[in-house]
Design a protein around this motif. Sequence first.
Motif, mmCIF file in Angstrom:
data_model
loop_
_atom_site.group_PDB
_atom_site.id
_atom_site.type_symbol
_atom_site.label_atom_id
_atom_site.label_comp_id
_atom_site.label_asym_id
_atom_site.label_seq_id
_atom_site.Cartn_x
_atom_site.Cartn_y
_atom_site.Cartn_z
ATOM 1 N N GLY A 56 -16.697 20.449 19.654
ATOM 2 C CA GLY A 56 -15.953 21.057 20.737
ATOM 3 C C GLY A 56 -16.835 21.528 21.879
ATOM 4 N N LEU A 57 -18.086 21.881 21.559
ATOM 5 C CA LEU A 57 -19.023 22.308 22.586
ATOM 6 C C LEU A 57 -19.632 21.138 23.327
ATOM 7 N N VAL A 58 -19.826 20.031 22.637
ATOM 8 C CA VAL A 58 -20.572 18.895 23.197
ATOM 9 C C VAL A 58 -19.669 17.854 23.847
ATOM 10 N N THR A 59 -18.460 17.687 23.347
ATOM 11 C CA THR A 59 -17.567 16.661 23.895
ATOM 12 C C THR A 59 -17.362 16.779 25.407
ATOM 13 N N PRO A 60 -17.172 17.984 25.976
ATOM 14 C CA PRO A 60 -17.032 18.051 27.434
ATOM 15 C C PRO A 60 -18.259 17.534 28.187
ATOM 16 N N MET A 61 -19.437 17.705 27.610
ATOM 17 C CA MET A 61 -20.653 17.181 28.250
ATOM 18 C C MET A 61 -20.610 15.651 28.289
ATOM 19 N N LYS A 62 -20.248 15.054 27.165
ATOM 20 C CA LYS A 62 -20.143 13.598 27.107
ATOM 21 C C LYS A 62 -19.098 13.103 28.103
ATOM 22 N N GLN A 63 -17.984 13.824 28.201
ATOM 23 C CA GLN A 63 -16.950 13.437 29.151
ATOM 24 C C GLN A 63 -17.465 13.521 30.587
ATOM 25 N N GLY A 64 -18.258 14.538 30.896
ATOM 26 C CA GLY A 64 -18.833 14.652 32.226
ATOM 27 C C GLY A 64 -19.755 13.499 32.551
ATOM 28 N N ALA A 289 -17.391 25.774 34.783
ATOM 29 C CA ALA A 289 -17.138 24.367 35.107
ATOM 30 C C ALA A 289 -15.806 24.202 35.817
ATOM 31 N N THR A 290 -14.877 25.114 35.560
ATOM 32 C CA THR A 290 -13.564 25.025 36.201
ATOM 33 C C THR A 290 -13.611 25.407 37.684
ATOM 34 N N ALA A 291 -14.758 25.922 38.126
ATOM 35 C CA ALA A 291 -14.929 26.254 39.543
ATOM 36 C C ALA A 291 -15.954 25.340 40.199
ATOM 37 N N ALA A 292 -16.150 24.160 39.597
ATOM 38 C CA ALA A 292 -17.142 23.222 40.124
ATOM 39 C C ALA A 292 -16.760 22.768 41.530
ATOM 40 N N LYS A 293 -17.770 22.262 42.227
ATOM 41 C CA LYS A 293 -17.596 21.873 43.622
ATOM 42 C C LYS A 293 -17.055 20.447 43.748
ATOM 43 N N GLY A 294 -16.743 20.079 44.993
ATOM 44 C CA GLY A 294 -16.290 18.721 45.277
ATOM 45 C C GLY A 294 -14.995 18.388 44.573
ATOM 46 N N THR A 295 -14.875 17.132 44.151
ATOM 47 C CA THR A 295 -13.655 16.674 43.484
ATOM 48 C C THR A 295 -13.801 16.657 41.962
ATOM 49 N N PHE A 296 -14.875 17.262 41.445
ATOM 50 C CA PHE A 296 -15.150 17.136 40.017
ATOM 51 C C PHE A 296 -13.994 17.627 39.155
ATOM 52 N N VAL A 297 -13.491 18.824 39.421
ATOM 53 C CA VAL A 297 -12.436 19.384 38.574
ATOM 54 C C VAL A 297 -11.187 18.508 38.616
ATOM 55 N N THR A 298 -10.796 18.095 39.809
ATOM 56 C CA THR A 298 -9.612 17.235 39.952
ATOM 57 C C THR A 298 -9.804 15.907 39.239
ATOM 58 N N ASP A 299 -10.977 15.303 39.416
ATOM 59 C CA ASP A 299 -11.258 14.009 38.776
ATOM 60 C C ASP A 299 -11.302 14.140 37.258
ATOM 61 N N PHE A 300 -11.896 15.221 36.783
ATOM 62 C CA PHE A 300 -12.004 15.432 35.336
ATOM 63 C C PHE A 300 -10.619 15.591 34.721
ATOM 64 N N LYS A 301 -9.780 16.429 35.342
ATOM 65 C CA LYS A 301 -8.434 16.644 34.807
ATOM 66 C C LYS A 301 -7.589 15.379 34.879
ATOM 67 N N ALA A 302 -7.791 14.583 35.916
ATOM 68 C CA ALA A 302 -7.041 13.335 36.034
ATOM 69 C C ALA A 302 -7.404 12.373 34.910
ATOM 70 N N LYS A 303 -8.661 12.383 34.507
ATOM 71 C CA LYS A 303 -9.108 11.444 33.480
ATOM 72 C C LYS A 303 -8.815 11.947 32.058
ATOM 73 N N TYR A 304 -9.027 13.261 31.817
ATOM 74 C CA TYR A 304 -8.960 13.781 30.448
ATOM 75 C C TYR A 304 -7.767 14.706 30.184
ATOM 76 N N SER A 305 -7.009 15.034 31.226
ATOM 77 C CA SER A 305 -5.805 15.871 31.095
ATOM 78 C C SER A 305 -6.100 17.288 30.588
ATOM 79 N N VAL A 306 -7.325 17.738 30.762
ATOM 80 C CA VAL A 306 -7.710 19.112 30.424
ATOM 81 C C VAL A 306 -8.694 19.608 31.481
ATOM 82 N N ASP A 307 -8.823 20.919 31.562
ATOM 83 C CA ASP A 307 -9.859 21.475 32.434
ATOM 84 C C ASP A 307 -11.230 21.141 31.868
#
Length: 388
Positions: A56-64, A289-307
Amino acid sequence: MRQNFVRVLGSVAIVALVAGGASACKKDEGTSGGSASKACDLKIGFFGALSGADAGLVTPMKQGADLAVEKYNAANADCKVTVQAFDSQGKADLAGGLATSAVADTKIVGMVGPAFSGESEVALPIFDTASLPSISPSATRPSLSEKGWKVFHRGVGNDFSQGPAIASYIKNVLKAQKAFVIDDQSAYGAGLADEAKKGLGPLVIGTDKVVDNAQEFGAQISKVKTSGATVLFYAGYTEEAAPFLKQLRAAGWTGTFIGGDGINDANMLSVAGQKDVEGTIATCPCGPATAAKGTFVTDFKAKYSVDPGVYADVAFDLANIYLEAIKAGKTTRADIQAFLSTYNKAGSASGVTYKWEANGELDPAQVKVWAFKATAGAWAPDVEIPKA
């Protein structure tokens, strides 16, 4: 971050075959001045716990990291890069074999990870012998930068920053008078506990340890309750922290449970359960990470459906540094190592300026530590902890 100290046992004879760097298929590109060639089908490795209790700690890194490569490939469809994952399960005793496999793949020119400190201690000597550049998004044990490994880089601050910040939070935000400190005896946990205890000084009225894979904590709970501590700092990982917290609450302890980045994951919330985990504090040598810059948060949620989870933005930035090097024609391990040695740019997601000291530590001016609070089933940013 993780695991018990493990001695590296040889297993690096193979690296002599690959120490010179990576090879790749070459694609010619027509230019007005003739032709130029670029390397295609290169790989970026990712090393960390992608299964098991600490995933659970590492999966978001891999997703990034995956998101960075996906965006790169969309813009460079004629010469794509892939991510090669190495699932350590958070176990240092698996790291040697995985690292040996990684360096044997000559198309892998850079590694995002290892994620934990214990596995880093095993894998990095192998990477170093094979000249495979490594940037960890999350391994925080300070001694990793003291081994003389030329390929080592850290994308966040180490426990010399996180430990004092935890002590500051306990003293100045929680205003505790009595604190108990427990660690899991891992490379990460023991070191982080030591740094926090230095800052807490006489506020520490008791200490103890747990063992890896422990699921029953009666002895430790009795000591915590008897001590009268209103704060418990637990230096370790979710696998043990979640059942420990549930048992503490069942035994009637109502104090504040605080941990480092090793518990800052979704599993800590779900396994402990909202009732018991509410109000728990987890620190991180990173920003939200939920306050990241640019389009990262939007792109991440679009791909993985989670923050995006903790360190997802960091891993995204680190993968992009490798991709920037590849785009610039740095297609061997040696070339990319040289590229990292002079790198000095802000990540598009984290906003951190990635600039490394000679030992691989992130420029101290770029280090920040945040506290997050378990609130209504999520980790909510609480406060950036001022530097001492």
